[in-house]
Design a protein around this motif. Structure first.
Motif, PDB file in Angstrom:
ATOM      1  N   UNK A 254      -5.871   0.746  -5.897  1.00 44.34           N
ATOM      2  CA  UNK A 254      -7.017  -0.121  -5.638  1.00 44.34           C
ATOM      3  C   UNK A 254      -7.313  -0.209  -4.137  1.00 44.34           C
ATOM      4  N   UNK A 255      -6.285  -0.192  -3.318  1.00 42.96           N
ATOM      5  CA  UNK A 255      -6.485  -0.264  -1.868  1.00 42.96           C
ATOM      6  C   UNK A 255      -7.260   0.953  -1.351  1.00 42.96           C
ATOM      7  N   UNK A 256      -7.071   2.096  -1.990  1.00 41.14           N
ATOM      8  CA  UNK A 256      -7.810   3.294  -1.591  1.00 41.14           C
ATOM      9  C   UNK A 256      -9.318   3.052  -1.656  1.00 41.14           C
ATOM     10  N   UNK A 257      -9.735   2.187  -2.568  1.00 39.79           N
ATOM     11  CA  UNK A 257     -11.157   1.928  -2.776  1.00 39.79           C
ATOM     12  C   UNK A 257     -11.618   0.642  -2.112  1.00 39.79           C
ATOM     13  N   UNK A 258     -10.779   0.038  -1.262  1.00 36.53           N
ATOM     14  CA  UNK A 258     -11.184  -1.165  -0.542  1.00 36.53           C
ATOM     15  C   UNK A 258     -10.936  -2.455  -1.282  1.00 36.53           C
ATOM     16  N   UNK A 259     -10.165  -2.416  -2.368  1.00 36.67           N
ATOM     17  CA  UNK A 259      -9.792  -3.632  -3.087  1.00 36.67           C
ATOM     18  C   UNK A 259      -8.346  -3.921  -2.710  1.00 36.67           C
ATOM     19  N   UNK A 260      -8.158  -4.613  -1.596  1.00 36.15           N
ATOM     20  CA  UNK A 260      -6.829  -4.843  -1.037  1.00 36.15           C
ATOM     21  C   UNK A 260      -6.303  -6.198  -1.483  1.00 36.15           C
ATOM     22  N   UNK A 261      -5.369  -6.180  -2.404  1.00 34.63           N
ATOM     23  CA  UNK A 261      -4.834  -7.407  -2.974  1.00 34.63           C
ATOM     24  C   UNK A 261      -3.900  -8.114  -2.002  1.00 34.63           C
ATOM     25  N   UNK A 262      -4.046  -9.438  -1.916  1.00 38.63           N
ATOM     26  CA  UNK A 262      -3.133 -10.256  -1.126  1.00 38.63           C
ATOM     27  C   UNK A 262      -1.879 -10.624  -1.919  1.00 38.63           C
ATOM     28  N   UNK A 263      -1.921 -10.449  -3.228  1.00 35.99           N
ATOM     29  CA  UNK A 263      -0.818 -10.897  -4.080  1.00 35.99           C
ATOM     30  C   UNK A 263       0.410 -10.004  -3.897  1.00 35.99           C
TER      31      UNK A 263
END
Length: 270
Positions: A254-263
């Protein structure tokens, strides 16, 4: 006042894959404009008024590219109208019964909606996509959300969802917003399944689709990262190393696509 239209995807219990539940928060002052925009997009694509629009299958008369463009335009319309996406995922290997997992997903998303509304000092209504679960438990479940709230870990009494003033049902075709949430959650499911199934040939398309969805995820004060209110991985602690690895791999994808989780998904055996 806000609306939260909810839906699930990947309900089939398949090892190594994630069940998804989510909702799209629609500010009521933008709702009429968004509905009109989706109506226009449908008309421009040549859809009949009674055509039911979902992620799949493509409506009659639309090519693959035309259908893809229509869905992309609807996603962009949601972004332009300040909508926000709240999502929940759980690995089927840990979830057990899909109906029970879906009810827990409803609990989580509704609680996070309540938290978002509290931060925004707004109130809202939840509209659940109608379904029939085992024993038709959903009716009592939603009544419980309204009357009692949700039971959170480490709290002796349930937490009332005081910012939510009603829980109701919806179905595809009864609003353009049911089409919207189906497209959003099913798009997220498709992209995550590409990762989970290691479908290398579709990986670039999946990352591109997630990048298109990324601006919709609930974030605080313009921050780039996504809190668990926006994207929640359940459970928070995954004791089995192999399963924990799947959660970490999904977060990295998900981070590859700019959805960087804080969890932080922990791996504490105790």
């Amino acid at each position: 006042m806000d609306l939260l239209y909810c839906d699930e995807s990947n309900l089939e219990n398949r090892a190594g894959e994630f069940l998804l539940y989510g909702g799209i928060r629609i500010p009521v002052e933008r709702a009429a404009s968004l509905s009109a925009r989706i109506e226009t997009l449908r008309a421009e694509a040549g859809l009949e008024p009674d055509t039911r629009l979902k992620f799949n299958p493509a409506p009659d008369g639309l090519s693959h590219e035309q259908f893809r463009s229509l869905k992309q335009s609807i996603i962009e319309a949601a972004i332009e109208h300040n909508c926000e996406l709240l999502a929940y995922v759980v690995l089927h290997d840990l979830a057990g019964n899909p109906d029970a997992a879906r009810r827990f997903g409803i609990n989580t998303v509704c609680y996070h909606y309540h938290c978002a509304l509290s931060r925004l000092e707004r109130d809202g209504i939840v509209l659940i996509d109608r379904f029939n679960d085992e024993g038709n438990q959903i009716d009592g479940h939603l009544t419980e959300k309204m009357a009692i709230g949700v039971q959170l870990p480490h709290r002796a009494v349930p937490t009332r969802l005081t910012r939510i003033i009603g829980f109701h049902y919806s179905a595809i075709g009864q609003s353009h917003f049911t089409s919207l949430i189906d497209i959003l959650i099913s798009s997220l499911r498709w992209a995550i399944n590409v990762h989970s199934r290691d479908q290398v040939n579709f990986r670039e398309n999946a990352v591109g689709l997630l990048a298109a969805l990324s601006p919709l995820f609930f974030r605080y004060n313009g921050r780039e990262t996504v809190p668990d209110i926006g994207f929640c991985f359940s459970p928070m602690n995954v004791r089995v190393p192999g399963y924990h690895g799947r959660y970490i791999a999904l977060q990295e994808f998900l981070r590859e696509a700019g959805i960087s989780s804080e969890q932080t998904v922990t791996n504490n055996p105790n």
